[in-house]
Design a protein around this motif. Structure first.
Motif, PDB file in Angstrom:
ATOM      1  N   GLY A 174       0.796  -1.219   0.000  1.00 52.77           N
ATOM      2  CA  GLY A 174       0.000   0.000   0.000  1.00 52.77           C
ATOM      3  C   GLY A 174       0.826   1.266   0.000  1.00 52.77           C
ATOM      4  O   GLY A 174       0.302   2.358   0.213  1.00 52.77           O
ATOM      5  N   GLN A 175       2.146   1.150  -0.269  1.00 53.79           N
ATOM      6  CA  GLN A 175       3.018   2.322  -0.258  1.00 53.79           C
ATOM      7  C   GLN A 175       3.688   2.492  -1.613  1.00 53.79           C
ATOM      8  O   GLN A 175       4.112   1.520  -2.243  1.00 53.79           O
ATOM      9  N   PHE A 176       3.774   3.761  -2.063  1.00 56.88           N
ATOM     10  CA  PHE A 176       4.437   4.053  -3.337  1.00 56.88           C
ATOM     11  C   PHE A 176       4.947   5.488  -3.319  1.00 56.88           C
ATOM     12  O   PHE A 176       4.245   6.399  -2.877  1.00 56.88           O
ATOM     13  N   SER A 177       6.169   5.680  -3.822  1.00 59.72           N
ATOM     14  CA  SER A 177       6.771   7.006  -3.915  1.00 59.72           C
ATOM     15  C   SER A 177       7.347   7.182  -5.307  1.00 59.72           C
ATOM     16  O   SER A 177       8.225   6.403  -5.714  1.00 59.72           O
ATOM     17  N   ALA A 178       6.860   8.167  -6.055  1.00 65.52           N
ATOM     18  CA  ALA A 178       7.338   8.387  -7.428  1.00 65.52           C
ATOM     19  C   ALA A 178       8.821   8.742  -7.429  1.00 65.52           C
ATOM     20  O   ALA A 178       9.586   8.268  -8.280  1.00 65.52           O
ATOM     21  N   GLY A 179       9.242   9.586  -6.484  1.00 67.43           N
ATOM     22  CA  GLY A 179      10.655   9.970  -6.429  1.00 67.43           C
ATOM     23  C   GLY A 179      11.557   8.780  -6.172  1.00 67.43           C
ATOM     24  O   GLY A 179      12.596   8.615  -6.811  1.00 67.43           O
ATOM     25  N   ALA A 180      11.131   7.934  -5.230  1.00 68.74           N
ATOM     26  CA  ALA A 180      11.922   6.735  -4.933  1.00 68.74           C
ATOM     27  C   ALA A 180      11.957   5.793  -6.122  1.00 68.74           C
ATOM     28  O   ALA A 180      12.977   5.149  -6.401  1.00 68.74           O
ATOM     29  N   ALA A 181      10.836   5.719  -6.851  1.00 66.63           N
ATOM     30  CA  ALA A 181      10.775   4.833  -8.017  1.00 66.63           C
ATOM     31  C   ALA A 181      11.740   5.296  -9.096  1.00 66.63           C
ATOM     32  O   ALA A 181      12.450   4.484  -9.706  1.00 66.63           O
ATOM     33  N   ILE A 182      11.780   6.607  -9.349  1.00 69.37           N
ATOM     34  CA  ILE A 182      12.694   7.132 -10.375  1.00 69.37           C
ATOM     35  C   ILE A 182      14.153   6.894  -9.974  1.00 69.37           C
ATOM     36  O   ILE A 182      14.981   6.464 -10.777  1.00 69.37           O
ATOM     37  N   GLY A 183      14.454   7.178  -8.706  1.00 68.52           N
ATOM     38  CA  GLY A 183      15.820   6.951  -8.239  1.00 68.52           C
ATOM     39  C   GLY A 183      16.215   5.488  -8.321  1.00 68.52           C
ATOM     40  O   GLY A 183      17.344   5.153  -8.722  1.00 68.52           O
ATOM     41  N   GLN A 184      15.296   4.613  -7.972  1.00 73.55           N
ATOM     42  CA  GLN A 184      15.577   3.185  -8.045  1.00 73.55           C
ATOM     43  C   GLN A 184      15.783   2.731  -9.483  1.00 73.55           C
ATOM     44  O   GLN A 184      16.652   1.891  -9.772  1.00 73.55           O
ATOM     45  N   PHE A 185      14.999   3.291 -10.401  1.00 68.81           N
ATOM     46  CA  PHE A 185      15.149   2.938 -11.813  1.00 68.81           C
ATOM     47  C   PHE A 185      16.528   3.322 -12.335  1.00 68.81           C
ATOM     48  O   PHE A 185      17.191   2.541 -13.032  1.00 68.81           O
ATOM     49  N   VAL A 186      16.962   4.529 -12.002  1.00 69.09           N
ATOM     50  CA  VAL A 186      18.296   4.974 -12.436  1.00 69.09           C
ATOM     51  C   VAL A 186      19.377   4.072 -11.841  1.00 69.09           C
ATOM     52  O   VAL A 186      20.331   3.670 -12.522  1.00 69.09           O
ATOM     53  N   LEU A 187      19.231   3.739 -10.562  1.00 67.14           N
ATOM     54  CA  LEU A 187      20.211   2.877  -9.903  1.00 67.14           C
ATOM     55  C   LEU A 187      20.256   1.502 -10.562  1.00 67.14           C
ATOM     56  O   LEU A 187      21.352   0.953 -10.804  1.00 67.14           O
ATOM     57  N   LEU A 188      19.099   0.951 -10.861  1.00 66.93           N
ATOM     58  CA  LEU A 188      19.057  -0.357 -11.505  1.00 66.93           C
ATOM     59  C   LEU A 188      19.714  -0.327 -12.873  1.00 66.93           C
ATOM     60  O   LEU A 188      20.458  -1.243 -13.251  1.00 66.93           O
ATOM     61  N   ALA A 189      19.445   0.733 -13.645  1.00 72.42           N
ATOM     62  CA  ALA A 189      20.000   0.832 -14.996  1.00 72.42           C
ATOM     63  C   ALA A 189      21.515   1.012 -14.964  1.00 72.42           C
ATOM     64  O   ALA A 189      22.257   0.322 -15.670  1.00 72.42           O
ATOM     65  N   VAL A 190      21.993   1.944 -14.124  1.00 71.84           N
ATOM     66  CA  VAL A 190      23.434   2.194 -14.034  1.00 71.84           C
ATOM     67  C   VAL A 190      24.150   0.956 -13.487  1.00 71.84           C
ATOM     68  O   VAL A 190      25.202   0.548 -13.994  1.00 71.84           O
ATOM     69  N   GLY A 191      23.578   0.355 -12.466  1.00 70.31           N
ATOM     70  CA  GLY A 191      24.186  -0.849 -11.904  1.00 70.31           C
ATOM     71  C   GLY A 191      24.244  -1.987 -12.910  1.00 70.31           C
ATOM     72  O   GLY A 191      25.250  -2.704 -12.999  1.00 70.31           O
ATOM     73  N   GLY A 192      23.179  -2.141 -13.688  1.00 67.18           N
ATOM     74  CA  GLY A 192      23.186  -3.163 -14.721  1.00 67.18           C
ATOM     75  C   GLY A 192      24.255  -2.919 -15.766  1.00 67.18           C
ATOM     76  O   GLY A 192      24.933  -3.854 -16.216  1.00 67.18           O
ATOM     77  N   ALA A 193      24.412  -1.658 -16.171  1.00 67.95           N
ATOM     78  CA  ALA A 193      25.442  -1.323 -17.154  1.00 67.95           C
ATOM     79  C   ALA A 193      26.844  -1.611 -16.607  1.00 67.95           C
ATOM     80  O   ALA A 193      27.718  -2.088 -17.344  1.00 67.95           O
ATOM     81  N   VAL A 194      27.063  -1.335 -15.320  1.00 70.19           N
ATOM     82  CA  VAL A 194      28.375  -1.601 -14.701  1.00 70.19           C
ATOM     83  C   VAL A 194      28.656  -3.108 -14.679  1.00 70.19           C
ATOM     84  O   VAL A 194      29.745  -3.553 -15.061  1.00 70.19           O
ATOM     85  N   ILE A 195      27.687  -3.883 -14.233  1.00 65.03           N
ATOM     86  CA  ILE A 195      27.870  -5.348 -14.189  1.00 65.03           C
ATOM     87  C   ILE A 195      28.096  -5.895 -15.597  1.00 65.03           C
ATOM     88  O   ILE A 195      28.980  -6.737 -15.824  1.00 65.03           O
ATOM     89  N   GLY A 196      27.316  -5.411 -16.559  1.00 63.35           N
ATOM     90  CA  GLY A 196      27.491  -5.860 -17.937  1.00 63.35           C
ATOM     91  C   GLY A 196      28.861  -5.530 -18.486  1.00 63.35           C
ATOM     92  O   GLY A 196      29.466  -6.335 -19.209  1.00 63.35           O
ATOM     93  N   SER A 197      29.372  -4.352 -18.155  1.00 63.83           N
ATOM     94  CA  SER A 197      30.707  -3.961 -18.614  1.00 63.83           C
ATOM     95  C   SER A 197      31.786  -4.850 -17.996  1.00 63.83           C
ATOM     96  O   SER A 197      32.732  -5.260 -18.678  1.00 63.83           O
ATOM     97  N   ILE A 198      31.644  -5.151 -16.730  1.00 59.10           N
ATOM     98  CA  ILE A 198      32.621  -6.019 -16.058  1.00 59.10           C
ATOM     99  C   ILE A 198      32.635  -7.405 -16.708  1.00 59.10           C
ATOM    100  O   ILE A 198      33.697  -7.951 -17.029  1.00 59.10           O
ATOM    101  N   VAL A 199      31.446  -7.974 -16.922  1.00 59.14           N
ATOM    102  CA  VAL A 199      31.365  -9.307 -17.533  1.00 59.14           C
ATOM    103  C   VAL A 199      31.899  -9.272 -18.961  1.00 59.14           C
ATOM    104  O   VAL A 199      32.662 -10.150 -19.380  1.00 59.14           O
TER     105      VAL A 199
END
Length: 527
Positions: A174-199
């Motif tokens: 029952g909880q949702f925060s648009a700001g937190a969602a956007i920040g989490q999306f950026v973190l997921l994308a950047v983190g994925g790119a870093v892991i992909g680059s390492i591999v």
């Protein structure tokens, strides 16, 4: 279902996939259509128990190699050039479609909570990478439209997955925060790119040190799952990690992998991708039985969920059209005020892109992964199935006709790449140059006359053919038809010698390989 039964069913599925793919080819139908219908028929076969489908396994098993394969063949230069357009589709269009579907679902089923409506929107919003490949490999599109669709299919799954997880969490807590969602999306994308680059770069260093081509092929085949699983393990985007790894591997594969490894690995990889793609659509058909049983039968589905599900299908189609035409109108308006960096694609091209939103494996897996106790679980599952069937049966089968109606051509502002014949001529000239420099000894005596003559004739023929391909094409085809005939008679004689016991198996395999390479070269030159 025991493991022996599961293995038998898997073998039956593979045999069915081969037969259905063949029948689709003969009938001129898109293979996904035949495979889904065949899977549904197999699912309802008498005596066959319900086929259990684990959604997490579906995503992990099928999505990474298909994303890797798409990243491997995509034009990286064009991908960079159209980054904004791809982002508008992969992020903007998915967000917009999710919103439209959520509003339509809430209007049609007021009792459905907003979180469940958003979850449904996230499930059906991203067009599928597998379906996009299946559609694009059968059609010819201008390079800009093709790269937009290919780039969208690479990245939109990440957007859909993130939106889905936030919607499910909001529905449960029952909880949702648009700001937190956007920040989490950026973190997921950047983190994925870093892991992909390492591999990816780890593979580059490893491939340079491995001498055994089979080890290289095996390691490369596992990369997509390694990148995806590692990224998911550290809670970043496995989709972005896999795509990043694929782009890095694609860029360096031409220099760190031997020709033999590329040929052997390419054949193995193409066969594996064929089976995976076919398996995805078979699973969609097989899943229909579970959906119908869960909802209480086909009658109750049609009576209570038929109209809303068809409305969701219409909503995602209308949303994609609206996004495409609105985006093109914004670009046109920007050009009128002096911002001319991007050019509009026009209404016909916008229609083609709008009609290319086929859904598939990601929509299926997300729908199946909705918790049983989640509000609107059955409706989400049924609506997702209707969307998959509707887009595959309607859009995939008519996409050729839409393209033919649009009569699209390359944008005049885009510099066309060299044709294959022009590229061959350029290679022939530099090859001739090095042969000419080394064909003579220190005293100026010609020591490689036959080699020099061969490369001179090859360069001359390539240049002439590139200048007048229509004139020389019949002669080229006749030339390589004769080469193929010579290869065939040579192979027949080789087999006769082996059957007569005049040569051993080692000689047979060695000479057969030479003939195979000559045949492949002739077939490639003819195409």
């Amino acid at each position: 279902m025991d493991f022996v039964h599961l293995f038998q069913l898997t073998i039956a599925m593979i045999l069915a996939m081969i037969v259905l793919h063949y029948l689709a080819h003969r009938a001129g139908l898109p293979p996904p259509v035949a495979l889904i219908v065949g899977g549904a028929t197999l699912a309802f076969a008498p005596g066959l128990s319900s086929f259990p489908i684990n959604p997490e396994l579906v995503l992990v098993l099928f999505l990474p190699p298909l994303l890797m394969d798409s990243a491997w063949v995509i034009a990286l230069g064009q991908l960079k050039r159209h980054t904004i357009g791809i982002a508008a589709l992969a992020v903007g269009a998915v967000l917009f479609t999710t919103l439209v579907v959520a509003v339509v679902a809430h209007l049609l089923v007021p009792s459905l909570p907003w979180a469940a409506c958003a979850a449904l929107g996230a499930v059906v919003a991203p067009p599928d990478a597998v379906s996009a490949r299946a559609v694009l490999e059968r059609v010819k599109l201008p390079r800009r439209l093709r790269i937009l669709l290919e780039g969208e299919s690479l990245l939109n799954d990440a957007t859909g997955l993130v939106l889905f997880r936030f919607a499910i969490t909001a529905g449960i807590t029952g909880q949702f925060s648009a700001g937190a969602a956007i920040g989490q999306f950026v973190l997921l994308a950047v983190g994925g790119a870093v892991i992909g680059s390492i591999v990816g770069y780890t593979w580059v260093k490893l491939a340079r040190r491995l001498d055994d081509e089979y080890l290289i092929i095996a390691a490369t085949s596992l990369l997509s799952w390694i990148a995806y699983l590692l990224a998911e393990r550290v809670h970043v985007s496995g989709v972005i990690a896999t795509v990043t790894t694929g782009l890095i591997v694609s860029w360096h594969a031409h220099t760190v992998i031997s020709a033999s490894a590329r040929m052997r690995g390419g054949s193995f990889w193409d066969t594996m991708i064929f089976l995976i793609e076919a398996g995805v659509f078979m699973l969609i058909g097989l899943s229909l039985r579970g959906v119908i049983e869960r909802a209480g039968g086909l009658g109750p589905i049609i009576e209570t969920m038929g109209v809303p599900s068809l409305a969701i299908l219409a909503a995602i189609t209308a949303a994609r059209f609206a996004w495409m035409f609105a985006s093109d109108a914004i670009i046109l308006a920007c050009r009128r005020i002096g911002l001319t960096r991007h050019a509009p694609i026009g209404p016909r091209a916008s229609t083609v892109l709008s009609w290319a939103g086929v859904r598939g494996v990601v929509t299926l897996a997300l729908a199946l992964s909705v918790p049983d106790a989640f509000p609107g679980h059955d409706f989400i599952l049924v609506a997702a199935s209707v969307v998959i069937l509707g887009t595959v049966l309607l859009q995939a089968t008519t996409f050729n006709r839409v393209i033919a109606w649009a009569r699209l051509s390359e944008a005049p502002s885009e510099k066309p790449p060299l044709t294959m014949h022009e590229a061959e001529a350029a290679m022939a000239q530099v090859q001739l140059a090095i042969v000419e420099r080394n064909a003579y000894d220190a005293d100026g005596k010609l020591v490689h006359p036959q080699l020099l003559d061969r490369y001179q004739r090859r360069a001359s023929a390539s240049i002439n053919y590139a200048a007048r391909p229509d004139h020389y094409s019949p002669m080229l085809h006749a030339h390589f038809d004769l080469v193929l005939a010579a290869v065939a008679i040579g192979r027949a004689e080789l087999i006769r010698l082996h059957r007569a016991g005049e040569i051993d198996d080692d000689t047979l395999h060695e000479l057969e390989r030479d003939l195979d390479l000559e045949e492949l070269g002739a077939l490639s030159a003819k195409s």
